[in-house]
Motif scaffolding. Structure first.
Motif, PDB file in Angstrom:
ATOM      1  N   LYS A 169      -3.589  11.195  -2.022  1.00 41.53           N
ATOM      2  CA  LYS A 169      -4.371  11.500  -0.833  1.00 41.53           C
ATOM      3  C   LYS A 169      -5.427  10.425  -0.613  1.00 41.53           C
ATOM      4  N   ALA A 170      -5.958  10.375   0.608  1.00 42.14           N
ATOM      5  CA  ALA A 170      -7.058   9.473   0.950  1.00 42.14           C
ATOM      6  C   ALA A 170      -7.926  10.163   1.980  1.00 42.14           C
ATOM      7  N   THR A 171      -9.224  10.029   1.850  1.00 43.85           N
ATOM      8  CA  THR A 171     -10.127  10.796   2.698  1.00 43.85           C
ATOM      9  C   THR A 171     -10.896   9.962   3.704  1.00 43.85           C
ATOM     10  N   LYS A 172     -10.894   8.643   3.575  1.00 45.93           N
ATOM     11  CA  LYS A 172     -11.608   7.827   4.548  1.00 45.93           C
ATOM     12  C   LYS A 172     -10.939   6.469   4.690  1.00 45.93           C
ATOM     13  N   ALA A 173     -11.302   5.782   5.755  1.00 48.27           N
ATOM     14  CA  ALA A 173     -10.694   4.499   6.078  1.00 48.27           C
ATOM     15  C   ALA A 173     -10.783   3.528   4.904  1.00 48.27           C
ATOM     16  N   ASP A 174      -9.674   2.831   4.678  1.00 50.76           N
ATOM     17  CA  ASP A 174      -9.529   1.809   3.640  1.00 50.76           C
ATOM     18  C   ASP A 174      -9.399   2.385   2.236  1.00 50.76           C
ATOM     19  N   LYS A 211       1.557   7.869  -9.993  1.00 52.95           N
ATOM     20  CA  LYS A 211       2.936   7.663 -10.478  1.00 52.95           C
ATOM     21  C   LYS A 211       3.554   6.376  -9.941  1.00 52.95           C
ATOM     22  N   GLY A 212       2.771   5.360  -9.684  1.00 56.22           N
ATOM     23  CA  GLY A 212       3.268   4.089  -9.186  1.00 56.22           C
ATOM     24  C   GLY A 212       3.364   4.014  -7.669  1.00 56.22           C
ATOM     25  N   PHE A 213       3.129   5.138  -6.996  1.00 53.92           N
ATOM     26  CA  PHE A 213       3.110   5.171  -5.534  1.00 53.92           C
ATOM     27  C   PHE A 213       1.699   4.854  -5.039  1.00 53.92           C
ATOM     28  N   GLU A 214       1.625   4.189  -3.881  1.00 51.26           N
ATOM     29  CA  GLU A 214       0.343   3.870  -3.266  1.00 51.26           C
ATOM     30  C   GLU A 214       0.431   4.054  -1.760  1.00 51.26           C
ATOM     31  N   ALA A 215      -0.714   4.371  -1.147  1.00 47.66           N
ATOM     32  CA  ALA A 215      -0.805   4.406   0.312  1.00 47.66           C
ATOM     33  C   ALA A 215      -2.249   4.124   0.680  1.00 47.66           C
ATOM     34  N   THR A 216      -2.445   3.319   1.718  1.00 46.31           N
ATOM     35  CA  THR A 216      -3.789   2.944   2.159  1.00 46.31           C
ATOM     36  C   THR A 216      -4.061   3.519   3.537  1.00 46.31           C
ATOM     37  N   TYR A 217      -5.207   4.131   3.702  1.00 52.80           N
ATOM     38  CA  TYR A 217      -5.650   4.752   4.953  1.00 52.80           C
ATOM     39  C   TYR A 217      -6.087   3.638   5.889  1.00 52.80           C
ATOM     40  N   ARG A 218      -5.296   3.398   6.932  1.00 53.67           N
ATOM     41  CA  ARG A 218      -5.604   2.341   7.896  1.00 53.67           C
ATOM     42  C   ARG A 218      -5.997   2.978   9.225  1.00 53.67           C
ATOM     43  N   LYS A 219      -7.283   3.009   9.482  1.00 45.40           N
ATOM     44  CA  LYS A 219      -7.771   3.676  10.691  1.00 45.40           C
ATOM     45  C   LYS A 219      -7.413   2.863  11.938  1.00 45.40           C
ATOM     46  N   GLU A 220      -7.435   1.544  11.822  1.00 41.43           N
ATOM     47  CA  GLU A 220      -7.204   0.705  12.996  1.00 41.43           C
ATOM     48  C   GLU A 220      -5.768   0.816  13.504  1.00 41.43           C
ATOM     49  N   THR A 221      -4.839   1.098  12.596  1.00 45.33           N
ATOM     50  CA  THR A 221      -3.436   1.265  13.001  1.00 45.33           C
ATOM     51  C   THR A 221      -2.987   2.728  12.889  1.00 45.33           C
ATOM     52  N   THR A 222      -3.895   3.614  12.577  1.00 44.67           N
ATOM     53  CA  THR A 222      -3.619   5.049  12.340  1.00 44.67           C
ATOM     54  C   THR A 222      -2.361   5.223  11.499  1.00 44.67           C
ATOM     55  N   SER A 223      -2.364   4.590  10.334  1.00 43.16           N
ATOM     56  CA  SER A 223      -1.179   4.616   9.486  1.00 43.16           C
ATOM     57  C   SER A 223      -1.544   4.938   8.049  1.00 43.16           C
ATOM     58  N   PHE A 224      -0.539   5.393   7.309  1.00 39.28           N
ATOM     59  CA  PHE A 224      -0.712   5.752   5.894  1.00 39.28           C
ATOM     60  C   PHE A 224       0.655   5.582   5.231  1.00 39.28           C
ATOM     61  N   HIS A 225       1.119   4.354   5.167  1.00 39.93           N
ATOM     62  CA  HIS A 225       2.465   4.056   4.664  1.00 39.93           C
ATOM     63  C   HIS A 225       2.535   4.210   3.148  1.00 39.93           C
ATOM     64  N   LEU A 226       3.617   4.809   2.680  1.00 36.77           N
ATOM     65  CA  LEU A 226       3.823   5.017   1.246  1.00 36.77           C
ATOM     66  C   LEU A 226       4.629   3.859   0.672  1.00 36.77           C
ATOM     67  N   GLU A 227       4.199   3.329  -0.474  1.00 36.93           N
ATOM     68  CA  GLU A 227       4.889   2.204  -1.099  1.00 36.93           C
ATOM     69  C   GLU A 227       5.023   2.435  -2.602  1.00 36.93           C
ATOM     70  N   LYS A 228       6.101   1.866  -3.144  1.00 39.53           N
ATOM     71  CA  LYS A 228       6.265   1.812  -4.589  1.00 39.53           C
ATOM     72  C   LYS A 228       7.022   0.543  -4.923  1.00 39.53           C
TER      73      LYS A 228
END
Lengths: 114, 112
Positions: B49-54, B60-77
């Motif tokens: 989870k992420a609660t604020k921009a950036d 478990k090796g998964f990551e996602a970054t809260y991008r407010k400017e692009t309103t995105s939260f892409h999951l990566e591994k």
């Protein structure tokens, strides 16, 4: 162990026969909710409850009832089930507050209405 | 109203391949963002989870970054395993409330 339990896990019934799916949590959570999961539609919220005796409609409440007489229990009632209520149902609970609290999900109840 | 859009699946990868599952959102207010995972025959579990921009959520090796400017939260591994095969749901909640709005889910299939 913190958990949300649902019963039954599988249920096959006929149109019009009233049924209840039970949900119970042991984490003293205020918030509880019911979702249904359908292929291609994801999870949609049916009803939710912010506390005892406080319930409100979600996105797809038609054909369902709920009650919250005790904090730990949140049963889902289908008074006259129809085939379009065949689905996978999940109960969930979480604490209430300003933080991003995790929702805990039950294992699911697969309902088939013929 | 609030909504979440994620890429349709199934996503089919070989073991050790790089994974990206796209998620974008529309929300009033300032949402918190989540990824949940559903293994076959089980309920949903919070993955990160992420609660604020950036903010970057990771687990478990998964990551996602809260991008407010692009309103995105892409999951990566970086390197997926067969055991990662599951359905992944992106979700949001408006700060101060507990109701989750889910995307439709993306099935990931990883072959040996």
């Amino acid at each position: 162990e913190a958990q949300v339990t649902q019963n039954p896990r599988y249920l096959i019934t006929v149109t019009g026969k009233k049924l209840t799916v039970t949900c119970s949590q042991n984490m003293n959570h205020e918030y509880m909710s019911w979702y249904r999961q359908d292929p291609g539609l994801g999870l949609r919220q049916i009803y939710y409850s912010m506390n005892v005796e406080v319930t409100d409609k979600g996105d797809v409440p038609e054909g369902y009832k709920v009650s919250r007489k005790e904090k730990r229990n949140f049963p889902l009632i289908l008074e006259s089930p129809s085939p379009n209520q065949t689905s996978l149902y999940f109960c969930a609970s979480t604490a209430i507050g300003a933080g991003a609290y995790e929702q805990y999900f039950g294992p699911g109840t697969r309902l088939t209405v013929t | 109203g609030d909504s979440v859009t994620q890429m349709e699946g199934p996503v089919t990868l070989s073991e050790e391949a790089f994974l990206t599952i796209n998620c974008t959102y529309t929300a009033t207010g300032y949402p918190s963002l989540f990824w949940y995972v559903q293994y076959p025959g089980e309920g949903l579990q919070l993955l990160l989870k992420a609660t604020k921009a950036d903010d970057k959520g990771s687990n478990k090796g998964f990551e996602a970054t809260y991008r407010k400017e692009t309103t995105s939260f892409h999951l990566e591994k970086g390197s997926v395993q067969v055991s990662d095969s599951a359905v992944y749901f992106c979700a949001l909640s408006v700060t101060g409330y507990s109701t989750l709005t889910f995307g439709k889910g993306t099935m990931l299939l990883v072959s040996p």
